[in-house]
Design an enzyme around this catalytic site. Structure first.
Site, PDB file in Angstrom:
ATOM      1  N   ARG A  44       0.864  -1.194   0.000  1.00 58.43           N
ATOM      2  CA  ARG A  44       0.000   0.000   0.000  1.00 58.43           C
ATOM      3  C   ARG A  44       0.889   1.230   0.000  1.00 58.43           C
ATOM      4  NH1 ARG A  44       2.252   2.205   3.777  1.00 58.43           N
ATOM      5  NH2 ARG A  44       0.672   3.838   3.650  1.00 58.43           N
ATOM      6  N   GLY A  45       0.245   2.407  -0.178  1.00 64.35           N
ATOM      7  CA  GLY A  45       1.016   3.639  -0.361  1.00 64.35           C
ATOM      8  C   GLY A  45       1.135   3.866  -1.859  1.00 64.35           C
ATOM      9  N   ALA A  46       0.805   5.102  -2.294  1.00 65.44           N
ATOM     10  CA  ALA A  46       0.663   5.354  -3.728  1.00 65.44           C
ATOM     11  C   ALA A  46       1.879   4.914  -4.572  1.00 65.44           C
ATOM     12  CB  ALA A  46       0.337   6.837  -3.944  1.00 65.44           C
ATOM     13  N   ARG A  87      -7.434  -0.576  -6.853  1.00 66.77           N
ATOM     14  CA  ARG A  87      -7.700   0.564  -5.970  1.00 66.77           C
ATOM     15  C   ARG A  87      -7.805   1.826  -6.849  1.00 66.77           C
ATOM     16  NH1 ARG A  87      -4.361   1.107  -0.633  1.00 66.77           N
ATOM     17  NH2 ARG A  87      -6.306   2.102  -0.017  1.00 66.77           N
ATOM     18  N   GLN A 194      -2.350   2.747   9.862  1.00 62.21           N
ATOM     19  CA  GLN A 194      -1.037   2.807   9.188  1.00 62.21           C
ATOM     20  C   GLN A 194      -0.037   3.619  10.013  1.00 62.21           C
ATOM     21  OE1 GLN A 194      -3.973   3.228   7.695  1.00 62.21           O
ATOM     22  NE2 GLN A 194      -3.940   2.641   5.549  1.00 62.21           N
ATOM     23  N   ASP A 235      -2.003  10.789  -2.463  1.00 62.75           N
ATOM     24  CA  ASP A 235      -2.392   9.709  -3.380  1.00 62.75           C
ATOM     25  C   ASP A 235      -2.694  10.247  -4.772  1.00 62.75           C
ATOM     26  OD1 ASP A 235      -3.144   8.637  -0.528  1.00 62.75           O
ATOM     27  OD2 ASP A 235      -2.779   6.943  -1.874  1.00 62.75           O
ATOM     28  N   ASN A 245      -5.505  12.399   0.048  1.00 58.93           N
ATOM     29  CA  ASN A 245      -4.617  11.586   0.896  1.00 58.93           C
ATOM     30  C   ASN A 245      -5.494  10.867   1.918  1.00 58.93           C
ATOM     31  OD1 ASN A 245      -1.909  10.735   1.632  1.00 58.93           O
ATOM     32  ND2 ASN A 245      -2.158  11.939   3.486  1.00 58.93           N
ATOM     33  N   LYS A 246      -4.868  10.057   2.733  1.00 61.04           N
ATOM     34  CA  LYS A 246      -5.584   9.233   3.707  1.00 61.04           C
ATOM     35  C   LYS A 246      -6.646  10.008   4.472  1.00 61.04           C
ATOM     36  CE  LYS A 246      -5.319   5.743   4.195  1.00 61.04           C
ATOM     37  NZ  LYS A 246      -6.300   4.927   3.426  1.00 61.04           N
TER      38      LYS A 246
HETATM   39  O1  MRU Z   1      -4.667   3.286   1.971  1.00 59.60           O
HETATM   40  P1  MRU Z   1      -3.168   3.484   1.913  1.00 59.60           P
HETATM   41  O2  MRU Z   1      -2.456   2.972   3.112  1.00 59.60           O
HETATM   42  O3  MRU Z   1      -2.587   2.961   0.616  1.00 59.60           O
HETATM   43  O4  MRU Z   1      -3.020   5.061   1.897  1.00 59.60           O
HETATM   44  C1  MRU Z   1      -1.742   5.608   1.854  1.00 59.60           C
HETATM   45  C2  MRU Z   1      -1.695   7.086   1.955  1.00 59.60           C
HETATM   46  O5  MRU Z   1      -2.706   7.752   2.049  1.00 59.60           O
HETATM   47  C3  MRU Z   1      -0.337   7.729   1.841  1.00 59.60           C
HETATM   48  O6  MRU Z   1      -0.282   8.903   2.590  1.00 59.60           O
HETATM   49  C4  MRU Z   1      -0.066   8.068   0.356  1.00 59.60           C
HETATM   50  O7  MRU Z   1      -0.280   6.952  -0.451  1.00 59.60           O
HETATM   51  C5  MRU Z   1       1.318   8.580   0.152  1.00 59.60           C
HETATM   52  S1  MRU Z   1       2.536   7.317   0.377  1.00 59.60           S
HETATM   53  C6  MRU Z   1       4.056   7.975  -0.012  1.00 59.60           C
END
Ligand code: MRU
Length: 347
Positions: A44-46, A87, A194, A235, A245-246
């Site tokens: 996970r994470g963009a 996603r 997270q 994201d 973002n999250k």
């Molecule tokens: O749902 P996730 O854990 O994939 O969400 C991640 C985030 O929101 C991060 O802040 C974003 O992807 C940036 S990661 C460098």
């Protein structure tokens, strides 16, 4: 330890659903396994999702058993569709898939063996470039960090969320490497934690001082003057500088604004979607209701209670002090300055 690692034509992922209790590596041998790992958030994470998806297409190419390039491209298109359906919010996924597609388009007159090699190379390049971009984000971003800084972050925008080093946590790492005294407050980041599970773990591995708080404590800390700066990842960023973002990021930005605390976003150009004008156009993922009703085997809320579970929110650019990219720091007016940045980078 890399969250996404390509070894002997197999994709190795740290299973991020198990951290910090267990550090387990899962192997993906097929693109379907990669798609499943993205969907279930083992990766996970963009940026990490983008890198994994690129390797997913490399796997689809490598395991194609036929001899006709046309048939192979049909298989790659199917794989691309499956990976794209995992996603919806992080644009890095679609960016990486499109970049891989351009490679097979450019080599559509070549034989199957050549195509396999160029696609594997492209996925490796996407991986290596992401690591390098994060270092550059860190280099630019460290200038925004005071010599002594108490920094609030949300979710995990670290090495785990990228090909290495991290975006928001990359800036914090770079500031510390430059001799600055940083202290991080990590929001636990409901519902999937997270911040608690990943950011706290990752920073402790690197001996970066971190204090864990619940999401609802952020305002109180700001009111007490305990936060100098907020830095988060992204994201998807639209052409006008709005940032998805999250979930919970927007609330932090509003709080930071009220308390006159700079709110910064760190992200590579691969997270900026110049095809969308504003954040209202960003598709926001909604996830399973049990992520809120349950915690592992523990029932937290009535089994059938109605739930709303958007995984991301959108922070309007008016609340953002700076967007730290691998090509430099962008400030308002965002529409104009992001366009200039892309032009300057030849994109
Ligand atoms: O749902 P996730 O854990 O994939 O969400 C991640 C985030 O929101 C991060 O802040 C974003 O992807 C940036 S990661 C460098």
């Amino acid at each position: 330890m890399k969250s996404v690692e390509w070894k002997d034509q197999v994709l190795h992922l740290i299973d991020q659903t198990l951290l910090p209790a267990e550090l387990k590596i899962v192997e993906c041998h097929t693109y379907q396994e990669v798609a499943d790992s993205i969907k279930t958030m083992k990766v996970r994470g963009a940026p990490a999702i983008g890198v994994a998806a690129a390797y997913g297409l490399a796997l689809a190419a490598i395991h194609f058993a036929g001899t006709e390039t046309g048939k192979m491209i049909e298989e790659l298109r199917r794989a691309k569709e499956v990976l794209a359906r995992t996603r919806p919010t992080a644009v890095n996924l679609f960016w990486a898939l499109a970049r891989m597609e351009r490679v097979w388009q450019d080599h559509r007159d070549k034989d199957v063996k050549t195509l396999k090699a160029v696609l594997e190379n492209e996925a490796r390049a996407i991986d290596e470039e992401d690591q390098a971009m994060n270092r550059r984000i860190g280099d630019f971003g460290k200038e925004l960090i005071p010599a002594k800084a108490r920094i609030l972050t949300h979710c995990n925008a670290g090495a785990l969320a990228t090909a290495g080093y991290g975006t928001a946590l990359g800036v914090i790492r770079a500031a510390q490497e430059a001799g600055k005294e940083v202290q991080v407050y990590a929001d636990e980041t409901r519902p999937l934690l997270q911040g608690a599970r990943l950011t706290a773990w990752e920073l402790m591995q690197d001996n970066i001082p971190v204090t864990l708080i619940t999401d609802s404590m952020a305002g109180y800390l700001m009111q007490q003057g305990k936060i100098d700066l907020v830095i988060v990842g992204a994201d998807r960023i639209t052409a006008n500088g709005d940032v998805a973002n999250k979930i919970g990021t927007y609330s932090l930005a509003v709080l930071a604004n009220y308390h006159k605390i700079p709110f910064c976003v760190a992200a590579p150009l691969s997270t900026i979607d110049m095809d969308l004008r504003t954040g209202r156009e960003i598709p926001i993922e909604e996830r399973h209701h049990d992520e809120i009703r349950r915690l592992g085997n523990l029932q937290l809320a009535p089994k059938d209670v109605k739930v709303y579970n958007p995984a991301f929110d959108v922070t309007p650019s008016s609340l953002i002090e700076a967007i730290i990219t691998d090509q430099g720091i962008v400030k308002a007016p965002y529409e104009e300055n992001l366009a200039k940045l892309f032009k300057g980078a030849g994109k």
